[in-house]
Design an enzyme around this catalytic site. Structure first.
Site, short mmCIF file in Angstrom:
data_model
loop_
_atom_site.label_atom_id
_atom_site.label_comp_id
_atom_site.label_asym_id
_atom_site.label_seq_id
_atom_site.Cartn_x
_atom_site.Cartn_y
_atom_site.Cartn_z
CG ASP A 51 -2.10 -1.10 1.44
OD1 ASP A 51 -1.80 -1.91 0.35
OD2 ASP A 51 -2.66 -1.10 2.16
CG HIS A 194 1.97 -0.04 4.30
ND1 HIS A 194 1.91 -1.11 5.39
CD2 HIS A 194 1.06 0.88 4.29
CE1 HIS A 194 0.71 -1.01 5.80
NE2 HIS A 194 0.03 0.19 5.07
ZN LIG Z 1 -2.40 3.16 3.31
#
Ligand SMILES: [Zn+2]
Length: 237
Positions: A51, A194
């Site tokens: 992400d 991430h």
């Molecule tokens: Zn996020």
């Protein structure tokens, strides 16, 4: 908009804070928008998702994934895509799936339907412009779903994707990420990591990169196959 009426009625009926908290943040909640948090357990396949990218560190992650021949899914923020369109394009060029992670990575608590639709639509347009790909998957920033999100997703044909395990890689060291993720891996698992930090410029995602370097060979040795989220959800594709 029947979805909104349904959600409002449900809020009035449920009321209780715990139910509300589950509806907004629970990984398996579909109260405010359709979403999945794992694939079928019939195959020894899992999906890594990243992400908050693209970021300046995404190319290094792409090299790690290419060396291991691992496909992944990147939930990109529109603002980051506009800042680093070449990197967004490279993610697609290397065969990874791209999902929508909103434009500016806001929290959707107490936001109106128009705000949420605008966030999703702007990200969708930014990703399409940079990569020529139209995402079919959406991950809510901070995992927060809110009344009205269902209509926004439906208007853009986006299926929500939560996670089976989240690495907490924005605070943990690589060792701790590996220790947290490994025990929760099972057939159909969707792993949330991430390659960016909301819409920050030059975020430090070193712990994530090191954790990924270690996780992939261990999971391959355990017999897991890596797939994009769409592949994982539709094994016949
Ligand atoms: Zn996020």
């Amino acid at each position: 908009m029947p979805g909104v009426i349904g959600e409002t009625a449900c809020l009035a009926i449920c009321g209780a804070g715990a139910v509300m908290a589950y509806g907004v943040r629970g990984r398996s909640s579909t109260l405010f928008a359709p979403s999945v948090y794992r694939g079928p357990d019939s195959q020894r396949a899992i999906a890594f998702t990243f992400d908050d990218g693209p970021s300046e560190s995404t190319p290094e992650l792409l090299r790690i994934l290419a060396d291991c021949e691992v496909p992944a899914t990147f939930f990109q923020c529109g603002m980051n895509v506009e800042r680093l369109p070449e990197i967004a394009r490279e993610v697609a060029r290397q065969g990874h799936e791209i999902g929508n992670h909103s434009h500016t990575h806001p929290k959707f608590y107490f936001r109106g339907p128009e705000f949420m639709h605008e966030e999703l639509a702007r990200a969708q347009a930014a990703i399409e412009n940079a990569t020529q790909v139209s995402p079919v998957l959406f991950r809510a920033p901070f995992g927060v779903r809110w009344p009205g999100l269902r209509a926004a997703q439906q208007s853009l044909n986006l299926l929500g994707v939560m996670w089976t395990v989240i690495g907490r890689d924005w605070v943990l060291a690589a060792d701790a990420i590996v220790r947290r993720v490994l025990p929760k891996i099972e057939n159909g698992a969707i792993v949330c990591l991430h390659d960016g930090r909301e819409v920050s410029v030059r975020p430090d995602v070193g712990p994530t990169l090191n954790a990924v370097r270690r996780l992939i060979p261990i999971l391959k040795a355990e017999g897991y196959r890596f797939e994009s989220v769409s592949q994982l959800l539709c094994p016949t594709n």
